[in-house]
Motif scaffolding. Structure first.
Motif, PDB file in Angstrom:
ATOM      1  N   ASP A  57       0.870  -1.172   0.000  1.00 57.36           N
ATOM      2  CA  ASP A  57       0.000   0.000   0.000  1.00 57.36           C
ATOM      3  C   ASP A  57       0.908   1.224   0.000  1.00 57.36           C
ATOM      4  O   ASP A  57       1.917   1.268   0.709  1.00 57.36           O
ATOM      5  CB  ASP A  57      -0.879  -0.022   1.256  1.00 57.36           C
ATOM      6  CG  ASP A  57      -1.811   1.176   1.342  1.00 57.36           C
ATOM      7  OD1 ASP A  57      -2.081   1.797   0.291  1.00 57.36           O
ATOM      8  OD2 ASP A  57      -2.265   1.489   2.456  1.00 57.36           O
ATOM      9  N   LEU A  58       0.568   2.242  -0.795  1.00 58.39           N
ATOM     10  CA  LEU A  58       1.443   3.414  -0.894  1.00 58.39           C
ATOM     11  C   LEU A  58       1.205   4.441   0.208  1.00 58.39           C
ATOM     12  O   LEU A  58       2.096   5.219   0.529  1.00 58.39           O
ATOM     13  CB  LEU A  58       1.274   4.076  -2.262  1.00 58.39           C
ATOM     14  CG  LEU A  58       1.730   3.237  -3.447  1.00 58.39           C
ATOM     15  CD1 LEU A  58       1.592   4.033  -4.738  1.00 58.39           C
ATOM     16  CD2 LEU A  58       3.173   2.767  -3.270  1.00 58.39           C
ATOM     17  N   GLY A  65       4.600   3.911   1.626  1.00 60.59           N
ATOM     18  CA  GLY A  65       4.948   2.818   0.727  1.00 60.59           C
ATOM     19  C   GLY A  65       6.091   3.111  -0.211  1.00 60.59           C
ATOM     20  O   GLY A  65       6.809   2.196  -0.620  1.00 60.59           O
ATOM     21  N   ILE A  66       6.280   4.386  -0.572  1.00 66.24           N
ATOM     22  CA  ILE A  66       7.385   4.738  -1.474  1.00 66.24           C
ATOM     23  C   ILE A  66       8.719   4.526  -0.767  1.00 66.24           C
ATOM     24  O   ILE A  66       9.635   3.906  -1.309  1.00 66.24           O
ATOM     25  CB  ILE A  66       7.265   6.195  -1.943  1.00 66.24           C
ATOM     26  CG1 ILE A  66       6.022   6.363  -2.816  1.00 66.24           C
ATOM     27  CG2 ILE A  66       8.506   6.614  -2.733  1.00 66.24           C
ATOM     28  CD1 ILE A  66       5.759   7.795  -3.218  1.00 66.24           C
ATOM     29  N   TYR A  94       1.525   9.286  -6.062  1.00 68.63           N
ATOM     30  CA  TYR A  94       2.562   8.365  -5.619  1.00 68.63           C
ATOM     31  C   TYR A  94       2.949   7.350  -6.699  1.00 68.63           C
ATOM     32  O   TYR A  94       3.952   6.666  -6.571  1.00 68.63           O
ATOM     33  CB  TYR A  94       2.097   7.573  -4.394  1.00 68.63           C
ATOM     34  CG  TYR A  94       2.111   8.325  -3.088  1.00 68.63           C
ATOM     35  CD1 TYR A  94       2.425   9.680  -3.031  1.00 68.63           C
ATOM     36  CD2 TYR A  94       1.819   7.676  -1.897  1.00 68.63           C
ATOM     37  CE1 TYR A  94       2.441  10.353  -1.818  1.00 68.63           C
ATOM     38  CE2 TYR A  94       1.829   8.347  -0.679  1.00 68.63           C
ATOM     39  CZ  TYR A  94       2.138   9.685  -0.655  1.00 68.63           C
ATOM     40  OH  TYR A  94       2.165  10.353   0.543  1.00 68.63           O
ATOM     41  N   VAL A  95       2.146   7.233  -7.741  1.00 71.31           N
ATOM     42  CA  VAL A  95       2.375   6.190  -8.736  1.00 71.31           C
ATOM     43  C   VAL A  95       3.783   6.255  -9.324  1.00 71.31           C
ATOM     44  O   VAL A  95       4.548   5.281  -9.254  1.00 71.31           O
ATOM     45  CB  VAL A  95       1.343   6.272  -9.885  1.00 71.31           C
ATOM     46  CG1 VAL A  95       1.714   5.288 -10.988  1.00 71.31           C
ATOM     47  CG2 VAL A  95      -0.042   5.974  -9.364  1.00 71.31           C
ATOM     48  N   ALA A  98       6.668   5.701  -6.886  1.00 76.72           N
ATOM     49  CA  ALA A  98       6.770   4.304  -6.459  1.00 76.72           C
ATOM     50  C   ALA A  98       7.517   3.478  -7.491  1.00 76.72           C
ATOM     51  O   ALA A  98       8.345   2.624  -7.156  1.00 76.72           O
ATOM     52  CB  ALA A  98       5.376   3.722  -6.229  1.00 76.72           C
ATOM     53  N   LEU A  99       7.234   3.724  -8.763  1.00 74.98           N
ATOM     54  CA  LEU A  99       7.938   3.004  -9.822  1.00 74.98           C
ATOM     55  C   LEU A  99       9.410   3.413  -9.856  1.00 74.98           C
ATOM     56  O   LEU A  99      10.290   2.586 -10.069  1.00 74.98           O
ATOM     57  CB  LEU A  99       7.264   3.266 -11.170  1.00 74.98           C
ATOM     58  CG  LEU A  99       5.842   2.710 -11.309  1.00 74.98           C
ATOM     59  CD1 LEU A  99       5.226   3.150 -12.634  1.00 74.98           C
ATOM     60  CD2 LEU A  99       5.829   1.198 -11.200  1.00 74.98           C
ATOM     61  N   GLN A 100       9.663   4.697  -9.645  1.00 71.23           N
ATOM     62  CA  GLN A 100      11.054   5.164  -9.572  1.00 71.23           C
ATOM     63  C   GLN A 100      11.788   4.500  -8.415  1.00 71.23           C
ATOM     64  O   GLN A 100      12.985   4.230  -8.506  1.00 71.23           O
ATOM     65  CB  GLN A 100      11.100   6.686  -9.388  1.00 71.23           C
ATOM     66  CG  GLN A 100      10.922   7.491 -10.668  1.00 71.23           C
ATOM     67  CD  GLN A 100      11.175   8.953 -10.426  1.00 71.23           C
ATOM     68  OE1 GLN A 100      10.640   9.540  -9.481  1.00 71.23           O
ATOM     69  NE2 GLN A 100      11.983   9.561 -11.270  1.00 71.23           N
ATOM     70  N   ALA A 101      11.077   4.259  -7.328  1.00 71.68           N
ATOM     71  CA  ALA A 101      11.694   3.661  -6.138  1.00 71.68           C
ATOM     72  C   ALA A 101      12.029   2.196  -6.341  1.00 71.68           C
ATOM     73  O   ALA A 101      12.752   1.609  -5.537  1.00 71.68           O
ATOM     74  CB  ALA A 101      10.759   3.820  -4.933  1.00 71.68           C
TER      75      ALA A 101
END
Length: 224
Positions: A57-58, A65-66, A94-95, A98-101
């Protein structure tokens, strides 16, 4: 017999955690190995349990979540752990972070049980998955952003065909759709994707999407 996909569930809502656990445990070939109610606990459990997939969960307290995704994906002892980010909204700011993370995929919490199970299986195999609405949101975000994109000199080593495949991946096409669009065989597409992952040092398909956008390559549009 293949080993079960081990899943760690991280969500601050107990009801959702319980629902996800029931879904995972009732799916043949999967098992829930732990639950976390915040990001810090998710990181600690990931390090201790080393699951195959973390449902992340972000929006959580203590550590979001990130930050938790970044901690897990940057930990050299957790290279086999994949993160599937979850949120209620495809417009969630956050999308992209989150992918960058390092998240290998992103899905909405209201996805159907069958879609979520399929997403977990895809992530567990080392691939990446993005909900179609998320891919559209990324496209819209990058097409309107006023900020300059970071240069990606590593794209210089790509062949013209590999660049075409990367653009199509960034536009959300599956391998089968890419094969049809470029009029090439499916095995050939898979070879190009493998080459892209190797040349760009990307963990999975989701990272290829990020690279395509950050380099500006995706802005060239769909190849003819």
């Amino acid at each position: 017999m293949a080993e079960a996909v081990r899943v760690l569930i991280a969500d601050d809502q107990a009801l959702l955690r319980g629902s996800f656990r029931v879904l995972v445990d009732s799916t043949p070939g999967m098992e829930a190995v732990g639950e976390a109610s915040d990001g810090a606990a998710a990181v600690e459990l990931a390090r201790r349990l080393k699951p195959d997939v973390v449902l992340m969960d972000l929006r959580m307290p203590v550590m979001d979540g990130i930050a938790a995704t970044r901690a897990i994906c940057s930990d050299e002892t957790l290279t086999g752990v994949r993160v599937l980010a979850l949120t209620m909204f495809d417009m969630d700011e956050y999308v992209y972070p989150a992918l960058q993370a390092g998240a290998s995929g992103f899905m909405l919490k209201d996805a159907s049980p069958s879609d979520l199970v399929a997403g977990i299986r895809v992530i567990a195999t080392g691939e990446g998955v993005l909900a179609p609405s998320v891919t559209r949101r990324l496209i819209a975000n990058f097409s309107t952003t006023p900020e300059p994109l970071r240069p990606a000199p590593k794209l210089v080593g790509l062949t013209k065909r590999e660049q075409e495949v990367l653009i199509l991946i960034a536009n959300g096409l599956s391998n089968a759709e890419i094969a049809t669009h470029l009029v090439i065989s499916l095995p050939t597409v898979k070879t190009h994707v493998s080459s892209l992952l190797s040349k760009l040092h990307a963990r999975d398909r989701a990272q290829l999407v990020i690279i395509a956008y950050e380099s500006g390559l995706a802005e060239r549009g769909m190849p003819g």
